[in-house]
Design a protein around this motif. Structure first.
Motif, PDB file in Angstrom:
ATOM      1  N   TYR A   1      39.089  35.422  32.427  1.00  0.00           N
ATOM      2  CA  TYR A   1      40.166  35.958  33.263  1.00  0.00           C
ATOM      3  C   TYR A   1      40.379  35.088  34.502  1.00  0.00           C
ATOM      4  CZ  TYR A   1      40.105  40.149  30.448  1.00  0.00           C
ATOM      5  OH  TYR A   1      40.189  41.038  29.403  1.00  0.00           O
ATOM      6  N   GLY A   2      39.874  33.873  34.458  1.00  0.00           N
ATOM      7  CA  GLY A   2      40.071  32.994  35.604  1.00  0.00           C
ATOM      8  C   GLY A   2      38.811  32.841  36.420  1.00  0.00           C
ATOM      9  N   GLY A   3      38.930  32.132  37.570  1.00  0.00           N
ATOM     10  CA  GLY A   3      37.753  31.816  38.351  1.00  0.00           C
ATOM     11  C   GLY A   3      37.093  33.034  38.955  1.00  0.00           C
ATOM     12  N   ARG A   4      37.864  34.013  39.413  1.00  0.00           N
ATOM     13  CA  ARG A   4      37.275  35.164  40.086  1.00  0.00           C
ATOM     14  C   ARG A   4      36.678  36.173  39.122  1.00  0.00           C
ATOM     15  NH1 ARG A   4      41.377  36.545  45.108  1.00  0.00           N
ATOM     16  NH2 ARG A   4      41.211  34.526  46.131  1.00  0.00           N
ATOM     17  N   GLY A   5      37.108  36.133  37.865  1.00  0.00           N
ATOM     18  CA  GLY A   5      36.497  37.013  36.880  1.00  0.00           C
ATOM     19  C   GLY A   5      37.127  38.376  36.847  1.00  0.00           C
ATOM     20  N   ILE A   6      36.756  39.115  35.833  1.00  0.00           N
ATOM     21  CA  ILE A   6      37.319  40.454  35.624  1.00  0.00           C
ATOM     22  C   ILE A   6      36.825  41.450  36.660  1.00  0.00           C
ATOM     23  CG2 ILE A   6      35.484  41.093  34.032  1.00  0.00           C
ATOM     24  CD1 ILE A   6      39.184  42.087  33.725  1.00  0.00           C
ATOM     25  N   ASN A   7      35.628  41.189  37.274  1.00  0.00           N
ATOM     26  CA  ASN A   7      35.103  42.126  38.266  1.00  0.00           C
ATOM     27  C   ASN A   7      35.996  42.193  39.490  1.00  0.00           C
ATOM     28  OD1 ASN A   7      32.921  42.775  36.677  1.00  0.00           O
ATOM     29  ND2 ASN A   7      31.668  41.088  37.474  1.00  0.00           N
ATOM     30  N   TRP A   8      36.578  41.061  39.912  1.00  0.00           N
ATOM     31  CA  TRP A   8      37.502  41.070  41.051  1.00  0.00           C
ATOM     32  C   TRP A   8      38.739  41.884  40.739  1.00  0.00           C
ATOM     33  CZ3 TRP A   8      36.279  39.872  45.772  1.00  0.00           C
ATOM     34  CH2 TRP A   8      35.213  38.995  46.004  1.00  0.00           C
ATOM     35  N   PHE A   9      39.150  41.880  39.494  1.00  0.00           N
ATOM     36  CA  PHE A   9      40.313  42.673  39.122  1.00  0.00           C
ATOM     37  C   PHE A   9      40.041  44.154  39.341  1.00  0.00           C
ATOM     38  CE2 PHE A   9      42.644  45.034  35.804  1.00  0.00           C
ATOM     39  CZ  PHE A   9      43.936  44.718  36.188  1.00  0.00           C
ATOM     40  N   TYR A  10      38.818  44.586  39.017  1.00  0.00           N
ATOM     41  CA  TYR A  10      38.450  45.981  39.242  1.00  0.00           C
ATOM     42  C   TYR A  10      38.464  46.317  40.735  1.00  0.00           C
ATOM     43  CZ  TYR A  10      36.890  46.077  34.383  1.00  0.00           C
ATOM     44  OH  TYR A  10      36.848  46.023  33.014  1.00  0.00           O
ATOM     45  N   TRP A  11      37.971  45.400  41.582  1.00  0.00           N
ATOM     46  CA  TRP A  11      37.999  45.644  43.027  1.00  0.00           C
ATOM     47  C   TRP A  11      39.429  45.725  43.560  1.00  0.00           C
ATOM     48  CZ3 TRP A  11      34.124  47.588  45.439  1.00  0.00           C
ATOM     49  CH2 TRP A  11      32.812  47.295  45.043  1.00  0.00           C
ATOM     50  N   TYR A  12      40.301  44.859  43.068  1.00  0.00           N
ATOM     51  CA  TYR A  12      41.700  44.917  43.474  1.00  0.00           C
ATOM     52  C   TYR A  12      42.328  46.249  43.079  1.00  0.00           C
ATOM     53  CZ  TYR A  12      41.553  39.924  44.491  1.00  0.00           C
ATOM     54  OH  TYR A  12      41.259  38.707  45.028  1.00  0.00           O
ATOM     55  N   LEU A  13      41.989  46.725  41.896  1.00  0.00           N
ATOM     56  CA  LEU A  13      42.547  48.001  41.438  1.00  0.00           C
ATOM     57  C   LEU A  13      42.085  49.144  42.321  1.00  0.00           C
ATOM     58  CD1 LEU A  13      44.117  49.648  39.308  1.00  0.00           C
ATOM     59  CD2 LEU A  13      41.985  49.797  38.001  1.00  0.00           C
ATOM     60  N   ILE A  14      40.795  49.157  42.676  1.00  0.00           N
ATOM     61  CA  ILE A  14      40.265  50.224  43.539  1.00  0.00           C
ATOM     62  C   ILE A  14      40.927  50.184  44.908  1.00  0.00           C
ATOM     63  CG2 ILE A  14      38.191  51.038  44.694  1.00  0.00           C
ATOM     64  CD1 ILE A  14      36.588  50.071  42.278  1.00  0.00           C
ATOM     65  N   ALA A  15      41.088  48.968  45.461  1.00  0.00           N
ATOM     66  CA  ALA A  15      41.749  48.842  46.771  1.00  0.00           C
ATOM     67  C   ALA A  15      43.187  49.324  46.707  1.00  0.00           C
ATOM     68  CB  ALA A  15      41.689  47.384  47.239  1.00  0.00           C
ATOM     69  N   PHE A  16      43.868  49.001  45.616  1.00  0.00           N
ATOM     70  CA  PHE A  16      45.254  49.442  45.469  1.00  0.00           C
ATOM     71  C   PHE A  16      45.334  50.970  45.417  1.00  0.00           C
ATOM     72  CE2 PHE A  16      48.488  50.888  42.434  1.00  0.00           C
ATOM     73  CZ  PHE A  16      49.638  50.527  43.120  1.00  0.00           C
ATOM     74  N   LEU A  17      44.422  51.599  44.683  1.00  0.00           N
ATOM     75  CA  LEU A  17      44.440  53.058  44.592  1.00  0.00           C
ATOM     76  C   LEU A  17      44.175  53.711  45.943  1.00  0.00           C
ATOM     77  CD1 LEU A  17      42.535  53.574  41.200  1.00  0.00           C
ATOM     78  CD2 LEU A  17      44.984  53.767  41.621  1.00  0.00           C
ATOM     79  N   VAL A  18      43.270  53.096  46.740  1.00  0.00           N
ATOM     80  CA  VAL A  18      42.991  53.653  48.064  1.00  0.00           C
ATOM     81  C   VAL A  18      44.223  53.548  48.957  1.00  0.00           C
ATOM     82  CG1 VAL A  18      41.627  53.339  50.162  1.00  0.00           C
ATOM     83  CG2 VAL A  18      40.527  53.218  47.926  1.00  0.00           C
ATOM     84  N   VAL A  19      44.872  52.369  48.971  1.00  0.00           N
ATOM     85  CA  VAL A  19      46.081  52.178  49.787  1.00  0.00           C
ATOM     86  C   VAL A  19      47.189  53.108  49.319  1.00  0.00           C
ATOM     87  CG1 VAL A  19      47.883  50.531  50.422  1.00  0.00           C
ATOM     88  CG2 VAL A  19      45.492  49.819  50.384  1.00  0.00           C
ATOM     89  N   PHE A  20      47.319  53.237  48.014  1.00  0.00           N
ATOM     90  CA  PHE A  20      48.352  54.120  47.478  1.00  0.00           C
ATOM     91  C   PHE A  20      48.109  55.566  47.891  1.00  0.00           C
ATOM     92  CE2 PHE A  20      49.632  56.932  43.948  1.00  0.00           C
ATOM     93  CZ  PHE A  20      51.012  56.791  44.054  1.00  0.00           C
ATOM     94  N   SER A  21      46.828  55.962  47.908  1.00  0.00           N
ATOM     95  CA  SER A  21      46.507  57.326  48.324  1.00  0.00           C
ATOM     96  C   SER A  21      46.873  57.556  49.783  1.00  0.00           C
ATOM     97  CB  SER A  21      45.013  57.579  48.086  1.00  0.00           C
ATOM     98  OG  SER A  21      44.656  58.850  48.546  1.00  0.00           O
ATOM     99  N   ILE A  22      46.557  56.571  50.650  1.00  0.00           N
ATOM    100  CA  ILE A  22      46.911  56.700  52.071  1.00  0.00           C
ATOM    101  C   ILE A  22      48.423  56.724  52.243  1.00  0.00           C
ATOM    102  CG2 ILE A  22      46.764  55.561  54.313  1.00  0.00           C
ATOM    103  CD1 ILE A  22      44.055  54.451  53.444  1.00  0.00           C
ATOM    104  N   PHE A  23      49.108  55.833  51.523  1.00  0.00           N
ATOM    105  CA  PHE A  23      50.559  55.759  51.610  1.00  0.00           C
ATOM    106  C   PHE A  23      51.201  57.057  51.146  1.00  0.00           C
ATOM    107  CE2 PHE A  23      54.671  54.204  49.762  1.00  0.00           C
ATOM    108  CZ  PHE A  23      55.283  53.908  50.977  1.00  0.00           C
ATOM    109  N   SER A  24      50.639  57.653  50.130  1.00  0.00           N
ATOM    110  CA  SER A  24      51.168  58.924  49.630  1.00  0.00           C
ATOM    111  C   SER A  24      50.986  60.020  50.653  1.00  0.00           C
ATOM    112  CB  SER A  24      50.462  59.302  48.319  1.00  0.00           C
ATOM    113  OG  SER A  24      50.688  58.321  47.332  1.00  0.00           O
TER     114      SER A  24
END
Length: 656
Positions: free
Chosen positions: A24-47
């Motif tokens: 999945y590239g240099g950062r790996g699939i684990n970084w994708f999971y962290w990005y997803l968690i951060a997005f969900l947190v921001v989305f929750s605050i925004f909501s």
């Protein structure tokens, strides 16, 4: 045996080996999971920010806000929601503290909102509520069209989670192949052993398979020195089928080929071709042969090929399409089709050649069929020597005797006995593995674990003792029954007692030998009837063996005079799934009648033999009740010497 350890200390200038790149590239699939968690947190605050505005009813709007002239403006959004903004001088009013206090509250608004049915109705009601207000104090109404990101994200987030789940599943199915796993489920999952790689298994580790090993070694020589054969016009065999009972060394032979061939070696199981997606099996077959051709000369090994190579008529009787059949069709095409397959040799292994498709077995696809049979006494001795290498043995270990006492054993069984003997010796805190440990291991592998703690009533123990004594006496005085070496009434596995024999290694069995074996098997039941005047359920295993043996004599081997020299044995396996028998009802009645008569006559003969030697029967039973185990020396003291000394080749317990 001591192994040399390698020093892996590195200098300060050496660098550690790089980790393989993530698919999945240099950062790996684990970084994708962290990005997803951060997005969900921001989305929750925004909501939460978007939902901080309080909804009110029309009654509160009219009686509270309009009556107190607290509204500065109203913005109608998408003709669905009216956002209400309060005047700044009214925000200090205690009645409106609920919309200004809080973490996500804002003085700029909107402070309230109301859901409107239609714009015309809302305007009419608002106009009626402001009839007594001057035009200068009337509320400013604006209309806006906005994109509702909350609604869009509420749909996209669950969809993204589903997509992420499928990415994870397909990534797991990728099996470690290179590239993006999303597109690798159609790729071959074969394990590649490159040229020059060292294998732990060589032909020196294979014993007892001289003829089979010679043929496989010839295939390896084909790949190393092809010009020696092709200069005379010969063609290198395209396929070699290894056939034999379980545990005879088919996979071990393939591992040795991988270590000796010095060419790329692809290995996989037949079940790995078929996955949950339609067409994956055929795609993996194509990819496997493409990879093998790119690295030609090379070898492909398919273990348990019957998983995909079953006869097409049997597996597809009630289906319009079948994934296994399409995989087999592609495999047949790759083995011998219009495409060039030069330099690729296919090894396959199975213990069920009768179910394989005939098109798969024909010359041109699998030119050679190598049969690996159960080893004989000499071969078993060679196999024992291989598996005894890593063990610390005592001087009293006799390899020849171990080979004699293990007839019908495969290489896997012998390996199991050697390992069990080492475990037994370790359990007894011994420094070396002794001959007695091997004897105990053999008895455990054949009969099961001793259960001396099992509680048996004195009456049942007496029945078991006479039952086993009946087997012993009957077999001792019958000419064609194998040599008896031990009788035991100690519970072992599921049996309550057992008699141990050392039969000859026969290639054919005569009718008299069959009849004597049936009589010996019925000895336990006959002894119970003679001594106690009634019979028990303890002879179930004996009756099962006797019935199967009698039906085999009559319907397979043609040893019955009334039925005659007729055999209904099906070596092709075509009658396996048929609901009818391959003979008429009249013949079925005759077979049943002859089998019943054969067993009844054998039972009468056994009873007469035991009545003739009843004294020895009772004496042996009493010794069994006292000692629980009677060896050959004690048997000879009670029953005398047997007429003809027999060769020691095979052990087969008779269980009660």
């Amino acid at each position: 045996m001591a192994h040399k350890s390698e020093n892996n200390h590195k200098g300060s200038g050496e660098q550690s080996p790089k980790k393989p790149n993530s698919p999945y590239g240099g950062r790996g699939i684990n970084w994708f999971y962290w990005y997803l968690i951060a997005f969900l947190v921001v989305f929750s605050i925004f909501s939460n920010v978007l939902k901080s505005t309080q909804e009110i009813s029309w009654m509160k709007l009219e009686e509270t806000l309009l009556a107190k002239n607290a509204i500065e403006k109203i913005i109608v959004v998408n003709k669905e929601i009216a956002e209400i903004y309060l005047k700044k001088d009214k925000l200090d009013n205690p009645e409106f503290k609920e919309v200004t206090d809080g973490l996500f509250r804002s003085d700029s608004g909107p402070h309230y909102y109301i859901t409107i049915g239609s714009v015309e109705t809302f305007e009419n009601k608002l106009q009626q509520a402001q009839q007594n207000i001057t035009s200068a104090e009337k509320i400013d109404i604006r209309y806006e069209s906005r994109t509702n990101w909350v609604t869009i994200l509420s749909w996209l987030v669950p969809l993204g989670i589903i997509i992420l789940f499928w990415v994870y599943i397909i990534r797991r199915m990728g099996g470690g192949t290179s590239g993006n796993p999303l597109f690798n489920f159609g790729k071959s999952t074969a394990k590649l052993t490159e040229k020059g790689a060292k294998s732990k298994v060589t032909f020196n580790d294979i014993a007892g398979l001289k003829e089979a090993k010679a043929e496989v070694m010839e295939v390896v020589d084909f790949l190393k020195n092809p010009e020696e054969y092709t200069k005379l016009g010969a063609k290198i065999p395209k396929g070699v089928m290894l056939v034999g009972p379980p545990g005879t060394g088919k996979t071990l032979m393939a591992k040795a080929v991988a270590g000796e061939a010095q060419v790329p070696f692809f290995s996989m199981s037949g079940s790995e071709f078929v996955e949950m997606f339609v067409g994956v099996g055929a795609s993996r077959v194509r990819d496997l042969f493409k990879r093998a051709k790119d690295k030609a000369p090379s070898i492909i090994f398919i273990d348990e090929i019957d998983a995909v190579g079953r006869s097409r008529g049997k597996i597809n009787a009630f289906q319009a399409n079948d994934e296994r059949e399409s995989t087999l069709n592609q495999l047949l095409t790759e083995l011998d089709g219009f495409g060039d397959n030069t330099g690729v040799i296919v090894l396959a292994a199975t213990n069920r050649p009768d179910v394989l498709d005939k098109a798969l077995l024909r010359p041109g696809r699998f030119d050679r069929h190598i049969y690996l049979e159960l080893p004989n006494q000499l071969e078993r001795g060679e196999i024992f020597k291989v598996h005894l290498r890593p063990l610390k043995l005592s001087n009293d270990v006799d390899v020849e005797q171990l080979a004699k006492l293990s007839p019908g054993f495969s290489g896997a069984d012998i390996a199991n006995i050697c390992n069990e003997a080492a475990l037994i010796a370790a359990r007894k805190k011994k420094n070396e593995v002794q001959q007695q440990d091997f004897m105990e291991a053999r008895d455990r592998v054949i009969g099961g674990l001793e259960r001396k703690s099992k509680i048996i009533s004195p009456k049942e123990k007496q029945i078991v003792a006479y039952h086993e004594a009946g087997h012993a006496v009957a077999s001792w005085y019958l000419e064609h029954v194998d040599s008896l070496v031990k009788v035991s009434i100690i519970p072992r596995g599921k049996s309550l007692g057992s008699a141990w024999y050392l039969p000859e290694e026969r290639q054919i069995v005569t009718k008299s030998q069959f009849l004597d074996q049936i009589c010996a098997s019925l000895g336990g039941r006959a002894a119970e009837e003679i001594i106690f005047g009634e019979i028990s359920s303890g002879a179930l295993d004996d009756l099962e063996k006797v019935t199967k043996q009698a039906y085999t004599m009559v319907s397979y081997y043609g040893l019955d005079e009334e039925v005659g020299p007729i055999s209904f044995y099906d070596s092709t396996g075509q009658y396996e799934n048929m609901l009818v028998k391959p003979y008429s009802e009249e013949m079925a009645k005759l077979i049943d009648s002859e089998v019943q008569g054969l067993i009844s006559n054998a039972y009468k003969r056994t009873k007469n033999l035991l009545l003739e030697h009843r004294e020895e029967l009772e004496k042996l039973a009493q010794i069994l009740l006292k000692k629980e185990v009677v060896e050959k020396e004690d048997l000879e003291k009670v029953l005398g010497k047997r007429g003809l000394a027999q060769l020691i080749n095979e052990t087969e317990p008779q269980n009660i």
